[in-house]
Design a protein around this motif. Structure first.
Motif, PDB file in Angstrom:
ATOM      1  N   VAL A 131      19.410 -46.937  17.754  1.00 30.38           N
ATOM      2  CA  VAL A 131      18.954 -48.001  16.867  1.00 30.38           C
ATOM      3  C   VAL A 131      17.437 -48.153  16.947  1.00 30.38           C
ATOM      4  O   VAL A 131      16.831 -48.026  18.009  1.00 30.38           O
ATOM      5  N   GLY A 132      16.812 -48.371  15.807  1.00 29.24           N
ATOM      6  CA  GLY A 132      15.363 -48.529  15.732  1.00 29.24           C
ATOM      7  C   GLY A 132      14.606 -47.232  15.513  1.00 29.24           C
ATOM      8  O   GLY A 132      13.429 -47.257  15.157  1.00 29.24           O
ATOM      9  N   MET A 133      15.251 -46.093  15.735  1.00 26.69           N
ATOM     10  CA  MET A 133      14.570 -44.809  15.540  1.00 26.69           C
ATOM     11  C   MET A 133      14.369 -44.533  14.053  1.00 26.69           C
ATOM     12  O   MET A 133      15.183 -44.911  13.221  1.00 26.69           O
ATOM     13  N   ARG A 134      13.261 -43.859  13.745  1.00 23.86           N
ATOM     14  CA  ARG A 134      12.928 -43.503  12.362  1.00 23.86           C
ATOM     15  C   ARG A 134      12.710 -41.991  12.291  1.00 23.86           C
ATOM     16  O   ARG A 134      12.074 -41.413  13.172  1.00 23.86           O
ATOM     17  N   VAL A 135      13.255 -41.371  11.247  1.00 24.40           N
ATOM     18  CA  VAL A 135      13.143 -39.934  11.065  1.00 24.40           C
ATOM     19  C   VAL A 135      12.603 -39.661   9.666  1.00 24.40           C
ATOM     20  O   VAL A 135      13.122 -40.200   8.680  1.00 24.40           O
ATOM     21  N   GLN A 136      11.584 -38.829   9.582  1.00 26.29           N
ATOM     22  CA  GLN A 136      11.005 -38.459   8.296  1.00 26.29           C
ATOM     23  C   GLN A 136      11.070 -36.948   8.131  1.00 26.29           C
ATOM     24  O   GLN A 136      10.681 -36.190   9.016  1.00 26.29           O
ATOM     25  N   VAL A 137      11.581 -36.515   6.984  1.00 23.76           N
ATOM     26  CA  VAL A 137      11.665 -35.098   6.660  1.00 23.76           C
ATOM     27  C   VAL A 137      10.969 -34.887   5.322  1.00 23.76           C
ATOM     28  O   VAL A 137      11.356 -35.475   4.308  1.00 23.76           O
ATOM     29  N   ASP A 138       9.940 -34.060   5.329  1.00 21.80           N
ATOM     30  CA  ASP A 138       9.200 -33.751   4.104  1.00 21.80           C
ATOM     31  C   ASP A 138       9.742 -32.466   3.492  1.00 21.80           C
ATOM     32  O   ASP A 138       9.925 -31.460   4.184  1.00 21.80           O
ATOM     33  N   GLY A 139       9.975 -32.506   2.182  1.00 24.60           N
ATOM     34  CA  GLY A 139      10.499 -31.345   1.495  1.00 24.60           C
ATOM     35  C   GLY A 139       9.462 -30.255   1.307  1.00 24.60           C
ATOM     36  O   GLY A 139       8.253 -30.476   1.437  1.00 24.60           O
ATOM     37  N   ASP A 140       9.930 -29.062   0.981  1.00 21.29           N
ATOM     38  CA  ASP A 140       9.070 -27.890   0.780  1.00 21.29           C
ATOM     39  C   ASP A 140       9.602 -27.134  -0.427  1.00 21.29           C
ATOM     40  O   ASP A 140      10.577 -26.379  -0.329  1.00 21.29           O
ATOM     41  N   ARG A 141       8.975 -27.334  -1.583  1.00 26.14           N
ATOM     42  CA  ARG A 141       9.471 -26.722  -2.813  1.00 26.14           C
ATOM     43  C   ARG A 141       9.390 -25.201  -2.766  1.00 26.14           C
ATOM     44  O   ARG A 141      10.293 -24.494  -3.226  1.00 26.14           O
ATOM     45  N   GLU A 142       8.317 -24.662  -2.221  1.00 27.58           N
ATOM     46  CA  GLU A 142       8.202 -23.213  -2.123  1.00 27.58           C
ATOM     47  C   GLU A 142       9.211 -22.645  -1.136  1.00 27.58           C
ATOM     48  O   GLU A 142       9.834 -21.616  -1.368  1.00 27.58           O
ATOM     49  N   GLY A 143       9.379 -23.345  -0.013  1.00 29.31           N
ATOM     50  CA  GLY A 143      10.327 -22.886   0.992  1.00 29.31           C
ATOM     51  C   GLY A 143      11.764 -22.927   0.506  1.00 29.31           C
ATOM     52  O   GLY A 143      12.630 -22.199   1.022  1.00 29.31           O
ATOM     53  N   ASP A 144      12.029 -23.771  -0.495  1.00 32.07           N
ATOM     54  CA  ASP A 144      13.397 -23.889  -0.999  1.00 32.07           C
ATOM     55  C   ASP A 144      13.887 -22.573  -1.600  1.00 32.07           C
ATOM     56  O   ASP A 144      15.081 -22.273  -1.574  1.00 32.07           O
ATOM     57  N   LYS A 145      12.969 -21.784  -2.118  1.00 31.24           N
ATOM     58  CA  LYS A 145      13.350 -20.508  -2.725  1.00 31.24           C
ATOM     59  C   LYS A 145      13.869 -19.517  -1.678  1.00 31.24           C
ATOM     60  O   LYS A 145      14.556 -18.553  -2.020  1.00 31.24           O
ATOM     61  N   ARG A 146      13.531 -19.761  -0.421  1.00 29.05           N
ATOM     62  CA  ARG A 146      13.921 -18.817   0.634  1.00 29.05           C
ATOM     63  C   ARG A 146      15.219 -19.215   1.335  1.00 29.05           C
ATOM     64  O   ARG A 146      15.710 -18.486   2.195  1.00 29.05           O
ATOM     65  N   LEU A 147      15.773 -20.356   0.991  1.00 33.36           N
ATOM     66  CA  LEU A 147      17.018 -20.787   1.620  1.00 33.36           C
ATOM     67  C   LEU A 147      18.182 -19.926   1.141  1.00 33.36           C
ATOM     68  O   LEU A 147      18.263 -19.549  -0.023  1.00 33.36           O
TER      69      LEU A 147
ATOM     70  N   ASP B  90      19.962 -33.871  -0.235  1.00 29.79           N
ATOM     71  CA  ASP B  90      19.475 -32.488  -0.253  1.00 29.79           C
ATOM     72  C   ASP B  90      17.946 -32.509  -0.234  1.00 29.79           C
ATOM     73  O   ASP B  90      17.318 -32.975  -1.183  1.00 29.79           O
ATOM     74  N   VAL B  91      17.345 -32.034   0.849  1.00 26.26           N
ATOM     75  CA  VAL B  91      15.894 -32.024   0.998  1.00 26.26           C
ATOM     76  C   VAL B  91      15.371 -30.637   0.658  1.00 26.26           C
ATOM     77  O   VAL B  91      15.823 -29.632   1.233  1.00 26.26           O
ATOM     78  N   LEU B  92      14.423 -30.578  -0.247  1.00 25.68           N
ATOM     79  CA  LEU B  92      13.870 -29.304  -0.693  1.00 25.68           C
ATOM     80  C   LEU B  92      13.317 -28.485   0.482  1.00 25.68           C
ATOM     81  O   LEU B  92      12.563 -29.000   1.317  1.00 25.68           O
ATOM     82  N   GLY B  93      13.718 -27.226   0.551  1.00 28.51           N
ATOM     83  CA  GLY B  93      13.227 -26.340   1.597  1.00 28.51           C
ATOM     84  C   GLY B  93      13.898 -26.523   2.938  1.00 28.51           C
ATOM     85  O   GLY B  93      13.618 -25.777   3.883  1.00 28.51           O
ATOM     86  N   LYS B  94      14.794 -27.524   3.070  1.00 26.44           N
ATOM     87  CA  LYS B  94      15.468 -27.791   4.330  1.00 26.44           C
ATOM     88  C   LYS B  94      16.984 -27.642   4.193  1.00 26.44           C
ATOM     89  O   LYS B  94      17.613 -26.969   4.981  1.00 26.44           O
TER      90      LYS B  94
END
Length: 361
Positions: free
Chosen positions: A338-354, A243-247
């Protein structure tokens, strides 16, 4: 009574694909996605040719594809300890060892391995990985479902009576321990990695169109005699969720024998969170599974609200399913490999709008 499911939202999520059927270098990717090649040429600071001054494409030390799946999951909460979890290990001893090495994975920092189910294209690299990792600073936990079969096989359509092959044996619990792993048996859903990764229990089968693996067979012993029986449902299969914050939820379904719609319905019912990203094999390849593609795509794109932001159909998803998903999701259907990298940064403020997800008809 089972305890309530717990999954701690994370601020940082990264996944690196260590084994997959496909290698994808050229397609335009969304923000946060990175192909294998720039990781070698830029991030790893490779030596340059002394005459041209240009880094050399060293194919001897790049990833190779294989029929299987393995993903390295990184989770972190607000600057605290980073947790590394390996989801499946690919089909053989060589691909996981090669690809983890060339991607410069800190294997000794991996705390846990999740085996999604007992099929050798997901378990075949486990012993090789454990030997490569070692037992320091502590033994690696190997999270498994207890129902390990003696053998599984594949039968062919239309009658599914002719067994064309037996899958290679999955590692035994004893072999896992001998290789330095610590077996952790779970039939029920539970969290690991300090609560940042959820491993499901058995997945409820609620849809009418997802009927498991039609040619699935299992060897059993009855009254001292062995024999093959039909086993389409592969009930030991489990998914993982972050569970990613804001996503919202990132769902890993290595093979989706249960059906990816069943997987997502269970995850949504468990956590009441929107699904941000779906990763892994959707098991929609082959003529006998083609009729499942339209209702699957319809659920993902139209019946689930909000729809997932990204779908990464990998491993056993099949070409036709990828084409159908791309038609609905556009660049949201990502040709991962294979070999691909994915980065997802959380958003604490945005989490309130989910908002909680809903199913429409």
């Amino acid at each position: 009574m089972s305890p309530a499911p717990t999954l701690r939202p994370v601020d940082n999520f990264v996944v690196t694909f260590l084994v997959d059927n496909c290698i994808e270098w050229m397609t335009k990717l969304p923000p946060g996605f990175k192909h294998e090649l720039p990781q070698h040429l830029i991030d790893q600071n490779p030596p340059k040719d002394p005459i041209t001054g240009v880094p050399v494409l060293d194919f001897e030390n790049y990833c190779c594809g294989a029929h299987g799946f393995s993903a390295l999951i990184e989770t972190q909460i607000n600057g605290s300890k980073r947790h590394l979890t390996l989801f499946d290990t690919g089909p053989d001893s060589r691909s996981i060892a090669r690809n983890a090495s060339v991607m410069q994975v800190p294997v000794n920092e991996i705390d846990s391995v999740i085996l999604s189910h007992w099929h050798c294209d997901h378990t075949g690299g486990l012993l090789s990985f454990l030997k490569m990792r070692g037992t320091e600073p502590s033994p690696c936990v190997v999270d498994v479902h207890p129902d390990r079969p003696y053998a599984r096989g594949i039968a062919t359509a239309p009658t599914f009576e002719n067994i064309i092959g037996q899958l290679a044996a999955d590692p035994t619990f004893e072999q896992i321990e001998e290789a330095g792993g610590k077996v952790d048996i779970h039939p029920e859903g539970h969290s690991i990695a300090d609560g940042t990764v959820w491993v499901s229990g058995e997945i409820p089968r609620v849809t009418s169109f997802e009927g498991g693996l039609p040619g699935g067979m299992r060897w059993i012993n009855q009254e001292g005699k062995g024999g093959w029986v039909h086993e389409p449902h592969i009930m030991d299969e489990r998914y993982a969720a972050i569970d990613v914050l804001g996503k919202g939820l990132v769902i890993f379904s290595a093979c989706s024998h249960a059906g990816i719609v069943n997987v997502m319905k269970d995850a949504i019912q468990t956590f009441s969170r929107p699904v941000y990203m779906v990763i892994g094999g959707l098991h929609l390849a082959g003529t006998e599974l083609t009729p499942r593609i339209p209702p699957t795509v319809n659920f993902l794109s139209k019946q689930l609200r909000p729809a997932p932001m990204y779908i990464l159909p990998m491993h056993c998803s099949g070409f036709q399913a990828k084409v159908a998903l791309e038609a609905e999701f556009g660049e949201g259907c990502v040709p991962a490999g294979v070999g691909m990298r994915v980065q997802v940064d959380g958003d604490r403020e945005g989490d309130k709008r989910l908002t909680p997800p809903v199913f429409t008809t």
